[in-house]
Design an enzyme around this catalytic site. Structure first.
Site, PDB file in Angstrom:
ATOM      1  N   HIS A  88      62.849  74.626  40.278  1.00 52.17           N
ATOM      2  CA  HIS A  88      63.302  75.293  41.506  1.00 52.17           C
ATOM      3  C   HIS A  88      62.220  75.182  42.579  1.00 52.17           C
ATOM      4  O   HIS A  88      62.105  76.035  43.435  1.00 52.17           O
ATOM      5  CB  HIS A  88      63.619  76.772  41.266  1.00 52.17           C
ATOM      6  CG  HIS A  88      64.693  77.027  40.253  1.00 52.17           C
ATOM      7  ND1 HIS A  88      64.472  76.953  38.898  1.00 52.17           N
ATOM      8  CD2 HIS A  88      65.996  77.349  40.398  1.00 52.17           C
ATOM      9  CE1 HIS A  88      65.596  77.233  38.253  1.00 52.17           C
ATOM     10  NE2 HIS A  88      66.535  77.474  39.137  1.00 52.17           N
ATOM     11  N   GLU A 106      77.381  68.431  40.301  1.00 50.78           N
ATOM     12  CA  GLU A 106      76.795  67.932  41.555  1.00 50.78           C
ATOM     13  C   GLU A 106      77.300  66.558  41.951  1.00 50.78           C
ATOM     14  O   GLU A 106      77.433  66.258  43.139  1.00 50.78           O
ATOM     15  CB  GLU A 106      75.266  67.926  41.457  1.00 50.78           C
ATOM     16  CG  GLU A 106      74.624  69.298  41.557  1.00 50.78           C
ATOM     17  CD  GLU A 106      74.671  70.074  40.244  1.00 50.78           C
ATOM     18  OE1 GLU A 106      75.053  69.485  39.211  1.00 50.78           O
ATOM     19  OE2 GLU A 106      74.332  71.282  40.249  1.00 50.78           O
TER      20      GLU A 106
END
Lengths: 330, 327
Positions: B129, B60
């Site tokens: 999540h 990322e």
């Protein structure tokens, strides 16, 4: 018969002289900044001393009209070679309004100048590496023929951004050259306590690119390595990693006392390999430099530095309220 | 006017911007051939090719950092973080680099990157999540944070984000992706970043919120209307920097304010909204400012009992609105 290495590399005597002049200007500017710091005129100095050969040798192997550079905080030699002036560097040291790097917002050594394609840098180390990869990606997408060049210290080769950035460049075969300036110390920590691999260049293999270790005190050796890397990049053969090994001749910064972690004799030993001395010797041996020429050169450089110092010292600071500007586009 | 889902509005905005400007490109994990794990970039790889829809390595910080470099050069990257929860490795790049690029270079360089990320819970996503991460970035001058609540706003604001000359974080509620549908004009329009939007005019109480919670508040407002309680609902749309003027106006309108976020309560966006109201509206208020938020626990647990306990829903919102109306 004396070996004339620079001609073999395709460098003229004039170009070698120009390299030396840039190295010497970086060294003398740096020395002046320390004096200014010790006399209380500027709050901070961070040094290029010991790394000029690698910085200037590499820069001269690049296309200084179109390549992009993402330097780290010691790279005075790189930014001088790419067009930043002594005056501009002094404006940065004095934190004056006309400093092109940041207008006096950042500490010295945080380079950036769009007109010379010098990417703006920060203090958290290695963040510039993915930026250089991004510029290379953009160039490839737009079918341009420039490469990007990024530097960092050997300690920074432990950061995630080093590995993430090199891997990205390797996967996409991007025209980016990464040069690690291994000066043997990450502030107080020697190489052996920083990096587990035998040398930094070995890390290249994991990222599908060649890695070479060169003598960072030899500007011609660095020139050759970067020249080859640039040719590979330009040919579409992807990125390269170069490790230029030299030595940090000063403490980490003006706020550091290196006697707490390394011996004087070690520094003295390293000074014998100082590129400012050894490269001058090479130039004498090849009849490029004479005592007269050196004196003229030093006089010229000291003139430039004196003028830059006076200019920057007398230049205005930014207005206090200027601090509010340019958070967003205005 | 075409009706589309929230996620279709995202894909539409991306497609139109890529058609409009060759400098716009997408990079992220699984965004290419697969079209994204939520399929937000569905069909774009086929239409624009692998050079403009880049499947990146799983890293990322590189996604953000490489995007920032490309943006510094002059391209318009749209980076996708697969889940907002996974933006953490990129925080140094976002906060130290993108947010400060213009400022630190005294307006010489800029980083016009858009970073999209699905956030929010209620999808059995558990701790990693489900998170709302906006508060982490909401005290970083130089960043803009957009969190749209309707397909119409999604299209107009995502286009505005891509065209913006500064870095924009664009957080999309993943449960809204297919839950919310709405009319979206086929024409090319942009909505202003930094402006809140009144989603329902009302006279009795004011609700200020953003993202999926706007939808919950609108649902609750219809129920309350049956009992004669008329709710005014302001959608922040941009949670940083906040639209102070709109917040003050909405608070003054009814004098009773409920602030809602799905995020943990302490340190959340709505704390700052409360401070703005406290500074400017003291003598216009008829009740203490009320906050409805998630509990101060690290994140949303997996088991349905605990997930439901954490997650905002129309019932919780309706109860809080009713309590305030009766104050």
């Amino acid at each position: 018969m004396l070996e004339n290495r620079h001609r073999e590399l395709g460098l003229s005597d004039e170009e070698v002289m120009e390299m030396f002049k840039t190295m010497l200007l970086a060294r003398k500017l740096d020395e002046r900044m320390w004096l200014l710091n010790r006399s209380g005129k500027i709050p901070f100095a961070i040094s290029c001393q010991g790394q000029e050969a690698a910085q200037v040798g590499a820069s001269f192997a690049l296309n200084r009209e179109k390549d992009y550079v993402a330097p780290y905080y010691r790279d005075m030699g790189v930014v001088l070679a790419f067009g930043m002036t002594a005056k501009e560097l002094m404006l940065s040291s004095f934190a004056k309004a006309d400093d092109p790097n940041s207008g006096g917002r950042q500490m010295p050594g945080h380079f950036g100048q769009k007109k010379n394609r010098i990417l703006s840098g920060s203090s958290p180390v290695t963040t510039q590496l993915p930026h250089a990869v991004g510029v290379a990606l953009a160039g490839k997408m737009e079918k341009k023929d420039f490469v990007s060049f990024v530097t960092l210290g050997e300690g920074s080769s432990n950061q995630g951004d080093f590995h993430e950035g090199l891997n990205f460049a390797g996967v996409y075969k991007l025209p980016v050259i990464t040069m690690v300036e291994n000066n043997k110390y990450a502030i107080s920590i020697p190489y052996e306590r920083q990096v587990a691999s035998k040398n930094v260049a070995d890390r290249a293999e994991s990222y599908g690119m060649p890695g070479v270790t060169v003598d960072g005190n030899d500007p011609l050796a660095v020139y050759q390595a970067v020249k080859e890397a640039r040719a590979r990049a330009a040919a579409g053969d992807g990125p390269s990693l170069i490790e230029a090994v030299s030595y940090r001749l000063t403490p980490h910064s003006s706020d550091d006392d290196d006697s707490t972690y390394r011996g004087k004799s070690e520094v003295e030993e390293a000074r014998k390999k100082d590129s400012i001395i050894t490269f001058a010797n090479y130039m004498r041996e090849t009849n490029i430099l004479t005592d007269d020429k050196e004196k003229l050169l030093v006089d010229e450089i000291m003139g430039i530095i004196n003028e830059a110092t006076d200019f920057a010292e007398n230049a205005p600071y930014a207005e206090a309220e200027h601090a509010l500007k340019y958070v967003y586009e205005e | 006017m075409p009706v589309m889902t929230y996620i279709q509005a995202i894909t539409t905005a991306l497609r139109e911007e890529m058609q409009r400007d060759k400098k716009v490109f997408i990079l992220g994990e699984d965004v290419g051939k697969k079209g994204g794990v939520f399929r937000a970039t569905d069909g774009l790889y086929e239409e624009f090719g692998e050079d403009r829809v880049l499947d990146t390595p799983l890293a990322e910080s590189a996604i953000a950092g490489v995007g920032i470099g490309a943006a510094m050069y002059g391209l318009r990257p749209v980076a996708e973080m697969q889940f907002a929860d996974f933006i953490m490795p990129a925080i140094n790049q976002i906060i130290s680099e993108a947010a400060k690029m213009r400022y630190r270079s005294n307006n010489d360089w800029s980083a016009p990157i858009t970073i999209r990320a699905p956030y929010g819970g209620g999808v059995h996503g558990a701790l990693y999540h489900s998170q709302s991460v906006e508060a982490i970035f909401a005290n970083q001058p130089g960043l803009k944070i957009v969190m749209p609540s309707t397909p119409y706003d999604v299209k107009g604001l995502l286009k505005a984000a891509i065209r913006d000359n500064d870095p924009v974080l664009f957080f999309e509620h993943k449960r809204a992706y297919r839950l919310l549908k709405g009319e979206v004009p086929a024409d090319d329009y942009v909505l202003p970043i930094g402006k809140a939007d009144v989603k329902r005019e009302g006279e009795d109480i004011t609700v200020i919120t953003y993202g999926l919670c706007v939808h919950f508040a609108l649902q609750a407002a219809e129920k309350l209307a049956e009992d004669g309680i008329d709710a005014h609902i302001l959608d922040l749309r941009t949670v940083y920097p906040l639209d102070q003027e709109a917040i003050i106006e909405a608070a003054k309108k009814t004098g009773k304010v409920l602030l809602i976020t799905e995020d943990n309560k302490e340190g959340s966006i709505i704390g700052e909204v409360a401070a703005i109201i406290a500074e400017h509206c003291l003598f216009d208020l008829d009740s203490p400012i009320q906050r409805l938020a998630g509990p101060d626990i690290p994140s949303m647990p997996y088991a349905p009992t605990m997930e439901k306990f954490f997650m905002m829903n129309p019932d919780k919102v309706e109860k809080a609105m009713r309590d305030l109306a009766e104050y």
